[in-house]
Write a protein that holds these residues in place. Sequence first.
Motif, PDB file in Angstrom:
ATOM      1  N   GLY A   1       0.741  -1.191  -0.032  1.00  0.00           N
ATOM      2  CA  GLY A   1      -0.093  -0.074  -0.010  1.00  0.00           C
ATOM      3  C   GLY A   1       0.817   1.022   0.023  1.00  0.00           C
ATOM      4  N   ILE A   2       0.295   2.219   0.023  1.00  0.00           N
ATOM      5  CA  ILE A   2       0.701   3.674   0.013  1.00  0.00           C
ATOM      6  C   ILE A   2       0.375   4.601   1.328  1.00  0.00           C
ATOM      7  CG2 ILE A   2       0.927   5.828  -1.529  1.00  0.00           C
ATOM      8  CD1 ILE A   2       0.296   3.837  -3.675  1.00  0.00           C
ATOM      9  N   VAL A   3       1.259   5.371   1.735  1.00  0.00           N
ATOM     10  CA  VAL A   3       0.844   6.507   2.642  1.00  0.00           C
ATOM     11  C   VAL A   3       1.059   7.693   1.923  1.00  0.00           C
ATOM     12  CG1 VAL A   3       1.395   7.437   4.956  1.00  0.00           C
ATOM     13  CG2 VAL A   3       1.259   5.030   4.549  1.00  0.00           C
ATOM     14  N   VAL A   4       0.165   8.517   2.079  1.00  0.00           N
ATOM     15  CA  VAL A   4       0.452   9.953   1.695  1.00  0.00           C
ATOM     16  C   VAL A   4       0.268  11.022   2.650  1.00  0.00           C
ATOM     17  CG1 VAL A   4      -0.298  11.835  -0.262  1.00  0.00           C
ATOM     18  CG2 VAL A   4      -0.521   9.329  -0.557  1.00  0.00           C
ATOM     19  N   PRO A   5       1.483  11.609   3.218  1.00  0.00           N
ATOM     20  CA  PRO A   5       1.548  12.513   4.205  1.00  0.00           C
ATOM     21  C   PRO A   5       1.316  14.111   3.371  1.00  0.00           C
ATOM     22  CG  PRO A   5       3.776  11.929   3.771  1.00  0.00           C
ATOM     23  CD  PRO A   5       2.795  11.267   2.779  1.00  0.00           C
ATOM     24  N   MET A   6       0.545  14.890   4.132  1.00  0.00           N
ATOM     25  CA  MET A   6       0.175  16.146   3.606  1.00  0.00           C
ATOM     26  C   MET A   6       0.235  17.431   4.713  1.00  0.00           C
ATOM     27  SD  MET A   6      -3.127  14.925   1.584  1.00  0.00           S
ATOM     28  CE  MET A   6      -3.629  13.801   2.639  1.00  0.00           C
ATOM     29  N   HIS A   7       1.418  18.167   4.699  1.00  0.00           N
ATOM     30  CA  HIS A   7       1.624  19.094   5.622  1.00  0.00           C
ATOM     31  C   HIS A   7       1.201  20.178   5.165  1.00  0.00           C
ATOM     32  CE1 HIS A   7       3.786  15.887   8.401  1.00  0.00           C
ATOM     33  NE2 HIS A   7       4.134  15.347   7.238  1.00  0.00           N
ATOM     34  N   SER A   8       0.319  21.094   6.099  1.00  0.00           N
ATOM     35  CA  SER A   8      -0.159  22.265   5.558  1.00  0.00           C
ATOM     36  C   SER A   8       0.525  23.506   6.400  1.00  0.00           C
ATOM     37  CB  SER A   8      -1.627  22.411   5.589  1.00  0.00           C
ATOM     38  OG  SER A   8      -2.184  21.292   5.028  1.00  0.00           O
ATOM     39  N   PRO A   9       0.147  24.815   6.172  1.00  0.00           N
ATOM     40  CA  PRO A   9       0.869  25.799   7.008  1.00  0.00           C
ATOM     41  C   PRO A   9       0.246  25.599   8.186  1.00  0.00           C
ATOM     42  CG  PRO A   9       0.371  26.706   4.711  1.00  0.00           C
ATOM     43  CD  PRO A   9      -0.210  25.249   4.845  1.00  0.00           C
ATOM     44  N   PHE A  10       0.980  26.324   9.137  1.00  0.00           N
ATOM     45  CA  PHE A  10       0.526  26.522  10.760  1.00  0.00           C
ATOM     46  C   PHE A  10       0.067  25.437  11.545  1.00  0.00           C
ATOM     47  CE2 PHE A  10      -0.950  29.793   7.739  1.00  0.00           C
ATOM     48  CZ  PHE A  10      -0.126  30.899   7.957  1.00  0.00           C
ATOM     49  N   GLY A  11       0.853  24.191  11.076  1.00  0.00           N
ATOM     50  CA  GLY A  11       0.719  22.986  11.979  1.00  0.00           C
ATOM     51  C   GLY A  11      -0.359  22.087  11.626  1.00  0.00           C
ATOM     52  N   ARG A  12      -0.943  22.354  10.461  1.00  0.00           N
ATOM     53  CA  ARG A  12      -2.142  21.481   9.795  1.00  0.00           C
ATOM     54  C   ARG A  12      -1.579  20.292   9.315  1.00  0.00           C
ATOM     55  NH1 ARG A  12      -6.872  21.953  12.059  1.00  0.00           N
ATOM     56  NH2 ARG A  12      -7.718  20.975  10.142  1.00  0.00           N
ATOM     57  N   PHE A  13      -2.220  19.193   9.264  1.00  0.00           N
ATOM     58  CA  PHE A  13      -1.795  18.263   8.428  1.00  0.00           C
ATOM     59  C   PHE A  13      -2.839  17.191   7.879  1.00  0.00           C
ATOM     60  CE2 PHE A  13      -2.470  16.379  12.513  1.00  0.00           C
ATOM     61  CZ  PHE A  13      -2.800  14.850  12.290  1.00  0.00           C
ATOM     62  N   GLY A  14      -2.542  16.518   7.136  1.00  0.00           N
ATOM     63  CA  GLY A  14      -3.703  15.278   6.490  1.00  0.00           C
ATOM     64  C   GLY A  14      -2.693  14.223   6.440  1.00  0.00           C
ATOM     65  N   MET A  15      -3.242  12.945   6.206  1.00  0.00           N
ATOM     66  CA  MET A  15      -2.759  11.700   5.990  1.00  0.00           C
ATOM     67  C   MET A  15      -3.638  10.616   5.503  1.00  0.00           C
ATOM     68  SD  MET A  15      -0.128   9.311   8.521  1.00  0.00           S
ATOM     69  CE  MET A  15       0.289  10.681   9.242  1.00  0.00           C
ATOM     70  N   VAL A  16      -3.165  10.000   4.295  1.00  0.00           N
ATOM     71  CA  VAL A  16      -4.072   9.012   3.728  1.00  0.00           C
ATOM     72  C   VAL A  16      -3.089   7.638   3.347  1.00  0.00           C
ATOM     73  CG1 VAL A  16      -4.889   8.042   1.702  1.00  0.00           C
ATOM     74  CG2 VAL A  16      -5.489  10.238   2.347  1.00  0.00           C
ATOM     75  N   SER A  17      -3.627   6.402   3.883  1.00  0.00           N
ATOM     76  CA  SER A  17      -3.068   5.359   3.894  1.00  0.00           C
ATOM     77  C   SER A  17      -3.865   4.632   3.178  1.00  0.00           C
ATOM     78  CB  SER A  17      -2.692   4.476   5.262  1.00  0.00           C
ATOM     79  OG  SER A  17      -3.934   4.227   5.745  1.00  0.00           O
ATOM     80  N   ALA A  18      -3.425   3.915   2.003  1.00  0.00           N
ATOM     81  CA  ALA A  18      -4.098   2.962   1.165  1.00  0.00           C
ATOM     82  C   ALA A  18      -3.781   1.894   0.773  1.00  0.00           C
ATOM     83  CB  ALA A  18      -4.352   3.795  -0.057  1.00  0.00           C
ATOM     84  N   ALA A  19      -4.390   0.599   1.171  1.00  0.00           N
ATOM     85  CA  ALA A  19      -3.987  -0.594   0.848  1.00  0.00           C
ATOM     86  C   ALA A  19      -4.276  -1.234  -0.487  1.00  0.00           C
ATOM     87  CB  ALA A  19      -4.159  -1.639   2.056  1.00  0.00           C
ATOM     88  N   THR A  20      -3.653  -1.633  -1.219  1.00  0.00           N
ATOM     89  CA  THR A  20      -4.056  -2.158  -2.534  1.00  0.00           C
ATOM     90  C   THR A  20      -4.694  -3.544  -2.746  1.00  0.00           C
ATOM     91  OG1 THR A  20      -3.495  -2.127  -4.735  1.00  0.00           O
ATOM     92  CG2 THR A  20      -1.917  -2.870  -3.126  1.00  0.00           C
TER      93      THR A  20
END
Length: 237
Positions: free
Chosen positions: A113-132
């Motif tokens: 699978g894949i992990v997609v980290p997403m770091h936004s300004p001012f301490g915001r974040f998102g993360m997707v993990s996807a198993a194929t």
Amino acid sequence: MIEKFFCEIRAASDQSALEAKFAAAMKSLHVGTYNYGAGRMVAGEGPTVERFWTNMDPAWLQRYVERGYHRTDRLVTAGLVRVTPFFFEDVFCTPPLLPEQQEMETMFPFKKGIVVPMHSPFGRFGMVSAATTLPAHLWEQTKFSVMASISLVALLAHQRSEELAAQELAADAPLSERELETLRWSAYGKTSEEIALILGITERTVRKHVGSAMAKLDVKTRVQAVAKAIAAGLLKI
């Protein structure tokens, strides 16, 4: 296919509609199980998750929470410190150091699978993990193109989700015209003293309006208030 989801994700009018479009996109990209979390990093406390979407088996999710796997999950830990997408196997290629990591990874039913980290300004974040769900031989042949597609969908969905969250917050606590004025001039780099001169009010009043806007937007700094107001569409600069 990606073009279709690009348009649909950008057009989502609320979080529920967005989650449905995200789920459909993941399915089309041969993702069997996914997780999306978004929130912010809190000094001294670590990540605080504000939104979470998943289609993970409820029994596994319950065990994950009850056993506290989120505290030592190597995929999550890697996602919080990396800025580019990575494969599950990039993390699982080395043995775990802690007994609880060994326990979780022995039980964890997904190895590709894949992990997609997403770091936004001012301490915001998102993360997707996807198993194929792709067979091993197809995964090896296509995993980099699949990574690119999943990453694009993840970024689009996270950005739209952040916009919708900011809009919902603004609707619940609308900013006054004076609050918007002080934030608008702050966005142009003006100090409280300079804004006071521009608007013909006292510096104390400027700080009062900025502080009120910060409280309504649930942020800690003036810069964060400006960023959130822009994301919500309240400020045009």
